[in-house]
Design an enzyme around this catalytic site. Structure first.
Site, PDB file in Angstrom:
ATOM      1  N   ARG A 123       0.843  -1.198   0.105  1.00 42.78           N
ATOM      2  CA  ARG A 123      -0.003  -0.037   0.055  1.00 42.78           C
ATOM      3  C   ARG A 123       1.000   1.284  -0.175  1.00 42.78           C
ATOM      4  O   ARG A 123       0.284   2.431   0.532  1.00 42.78           O
ATOM      5  CB  ARG A 123      -1.033   0.032   1.234  1.00 42.78           C
ATOM      6  N   LYS A 145       3.540  11.318 -11.088  1.00 40.74           N
ATOM      7  CA  LYS A 145       2.648  10.528 -12.094  1.00 40.74           C
ATOM      8  C   LYS A 145       3.302   9.342 -12.128  1.00 40.74           C
ATOM      9  O   LYS A 145       4.580   9.232 -12.725  1.00 40.74           O
ATOM     10  CB  LYS A 145       2.406  11.317 -13.099  1.00 40.74           C
ATOM     11  N   GLU A 187      10.091  17.386 -24.942  1.00 40.75           N
ATOM     12  CA  GLU A 187       9.456  17.928 -23.798  1.00 40.75           C
ATOM     13  C   GLU A 187      10.033  19.206 -23.443  1.00 40.75           C
ATOM     14  O   GLU A 187       9.146  20.202 -23.028  1.00 40.75           O
ATOM     15  CB  GLU A 187       9.777  16.840 -22.771  1.00 40.75           C
ATOM     16  N   LYS A 229       8.200  22.888 -14.862  1.00 41.75           N
ATOM     17  CA  LYS A 229       7.188  21.555 -14.464  1.00 41.75           C
ATOM     18  C   LYS A 229       6.926  21.754 -12.976  1.00 41.75           C
ATOM     19  O   LYS A 229       5.606  21.295 -12.514  1.00 41.75           O
ATOM     20  CB  LYS A 229       8.016  20.233 -14.717  1.00 41.75           C
ATOM     21  N   GLU A 239      -3.512  16.500 -11.196  1.00 41.06           N
ATOM     22  CA  GLU A 239      -4.113  16.919 -12.613  1.00 41.06           C
ATOM     23  C   GLU A 239      -5.652  17.022 -12.661  1.00 41.06           C
ATOM     24  O   GLU A 239      -6.341  16.496 -13.317  1.00 41.06           O
ATOM     25  CB  GLU A 239      -3.921  15.596 -13.540  1.00 41.06           C
ATOM     26  N   ARG A 243      -2.477  21.129 -14.376  1.00 37.64           N
ATOM     27  CA  ARG A 243      -1.350  20.385 -14.972  1.00 37.64           C
ATOM     28  C   ARG A 243      -1.674  19.747 -16.336  1.00 37.64           C
ATOM     29  O   ARG A 243      -0.831  19.316 -16.846  1.00 37.64           O
ATOM     30  CB  ARG A 243      -1.446  19.341 -13.819  1.00 37.64           C
ATOM     31  N   ASN A 247       0.260  18.413 -20.982  1.00 39.43           N
ATOM     32  CA  ASN A 247      -0.211  17.265 -22.100  1.00 39.43           C
ATOM     33  C   ASN A 247      -0.096  17.901 -23.446  1.00 39.43           C
ATOM     34  O   ASN A 247      -0.815  17.538 -24.356  1.00 39.43           O
ATOM     35  CB  ASN A 247      -1.269  16.444 -21.787  1.00 39.43           C
ATOM     36  N   HIS A 250       0.227  15.979 -26.501  1.00 36.31           N
ATOM     37  CA  HIS A 250       0.129  14.416 -26.167  1.00 36.31           C
ATOM     38  C   HIS A 250      -1.072  13.746 -26.646  1.00 36.31           C
ATOM     39  O   HIS A 250      -1.191  12.592 -26.851  1.00 36.31           O
ATOM     40  CB  HIS A 250       0.359  14.222 -24.593  1.00 36.31           C
ATOM     41  N   HIS A 254       0.101  10.486 -28.143  1.00 36.02           N
ATOM     42  CA  HIS A 254       0.258   9.250 -27.689  1.00 36.02           C
ATOM     43  C   HIS A 254      -0.647   8.427 -28.432  1.00 36.02           C
ATOM     44  O   HIS A 254      -0.396   7.264 -28.499  1.00 36.02           O
ATOM     45  CB  HIS A 254      -0.762   9.450 -26.375  1.00 36.02           C
ATOM     46  N   HIS A 266       9.052   8.573 -27.454  1.00 35.22           N
ATOM     47  CA  HIS A 266       7.983   9.454 -26.964  1.00 35.22           C
ATOM     48  C   HIS A 266       8.019  11.041 -27.226  1.00 35.22           C
ATOM     49  O   HIS A 266       7.227  11.508 -27.801  1.00 35.22           O
ATOM     50  CB  HIS A 266       7.996   9.523 -25.335  1.00 35.22           C
TER      51      HIS A 266
END
Length: 369
Positions: A123, A145, A187, A229, A239, A243, A247, A250, A254, A266
């Site tokens: 956990r 993330k 990026e 960032k 997000e 945030r 993207n 993206h 993606h 990427h």
């Protein structure tokens, strides 16, 4: 020179980002964060392990109870629940407890997978990011993330789990190949476009120095991107709003990445997505023609693609609708209202997407001309 950036959550210090020339300062940083005299598992891949695992282990042994390694095959294809399961087995067999620590040594795949394992094992246990690629240093190691791919859908299974420390050894970039470095620039350029026009102009003005990997220039490049960032994730750690600006590029990127079966990096896919999103922004009148073509051409200058072959427009549109960035059944786009000014937009139509994708697509008949 060493540099330290502090990341906060709800106004309280969460972790530090350290920019260092080697691993020498790591033991002191671990002592400072209470990450000593514990069992440590270095999680890395088959590419990075031969380069840096021994150096890292040597710096850890004097301050930790024990150090083990978990090495998996390099590449996006390993970023799966099956690999996480094998990591769980390693941790169980070596009697890792909740007080112990994982260290992600590698690029974005390693960092995302390690963070997800740390978020879910018992956990939640602590983990540290030691990013070794430009892309992971400026982007994926920061913000908590984590996740893995599911049936080729990128990062579809994940959790928010903040690292205890991000330790950037700048000299790991010395062994990064040109294509991976260019991927990271996808990026970096994105950061300037969405948030900081002066930083964007500085990048363009220092193209040669960046390509030559001049140490002082690279440190400033990485630090400035980390600052951007950090500012975004501090305002929106999970997000829920702003945030999502990160993207930019993206949504379509993606989809291309998945349809190309991850044969493209990427940052290469993000570059294509950025050009497509900038095209929509230009067509809506939010960017001038000059600004759009400068954005398009700057990716070329850093070795990134601005055109695509082998995919159908309709497949890209359909795949983008399966992305986790959907909101209320609408594709969530990030568009530009100018250089350094990004906005979230849910009104982009299929026709606008189609025109943008066709703009970056090269048809087979064109290749034969």
């Amino acid at each position: 020179m060493a540099e330290r950036l502090q990341v906060k959550k709800d106004g309280i210090k969460c972790y530090d980002i350290l920019l260092e020339p080697d691993f020498q300062a790591l033991p002191a940083a671990l002592e400072e964060t209470g990450m000593v005299r514990k069992k440590v598992c270095i999680v890395t891949d088959s590419h990075v392990a031969p380069l840096y695992a021994d150096q890292l282990k040597e710096s850890l042994i004097p301050v930790e109870e024990s150090v083990t390694e978990f090495i998996f095959e390099a590449g996006e294809a390993s970023k799966t629940l099956d690999t996480v399961k094998k990591l769980y087995e390693h941790l169980i067999q070596n009697h890792f407890e909740r007080k112990d620590v994982l260290i992600a040594l590698g690029g974005g795949v390693v960092g995302d997978l390690t963070g997800f394992a740390a978020a879910t094992y018992l956990r939640g246990i602590d983990f540290i990011q030691i990013p070794t690629t430009l892309l992971s240093q400026v982007d994926s190691s920061i913000g908590g993330k984590t996740g893995v791919d599911f049936d080729c859908y990128k990062n579809m299974v994940g959790a928010f789990h903040m690292p205890k420390l991000v330790y950037i050894n700048l000299h790991t970039l010395d062994t990064l190949d040109d294509r991976q470095f260019a991927s990271g620039m996808g990026e970096v350029l994105k950061h300037g476009l969405i948030r900081n026009a002066s930083y964007y102009e500085w990048i363009l003005g220092n193209l040669y120095e960046i390509e030559e990997k001049e140490p002082e220039v690279l440190q400033r490049l990485i630090a400035e991107s980390c600052i951007i960032k950090r500012a975004v994730v501090e305002k929106d750690p999970t997000e829920q709003g702003e945030r999502a600006l990160l993207n930019f590029g993206h949504t379509i990127g993606h989809a291309i990445e998945k349809l190309k079966d991850f044969t493209m990096l990427h940052g290469e896919c993000v570059a294509l997505g950025c050009v497509a999103a900038a095209y929509i922004s230009w067509q809506r009148g939010s960017l001038s023609e000059e600004e759009f073509f400068e954005i398009r051409d700057m990716f070329v200058g850093f070795g990134l693609p601005i055109s695509l072959t082998g995919l159908s427009t309709e497949d890209i549109i359909e795949t983008s609708r399966s992305d986790k960035k959907m909101s209320g059944g609408q594709v969530k786009f990030i568009l530009l209202k100018g250089i350094g000014k990004a906005v979230i937009d849910k009104t982009v139509t299929e026709q606008e997407m189609r025109e943008a994708i066709e703009y970056i697509s090269v048809k087979s008949e064109d290749l034969n001309d």
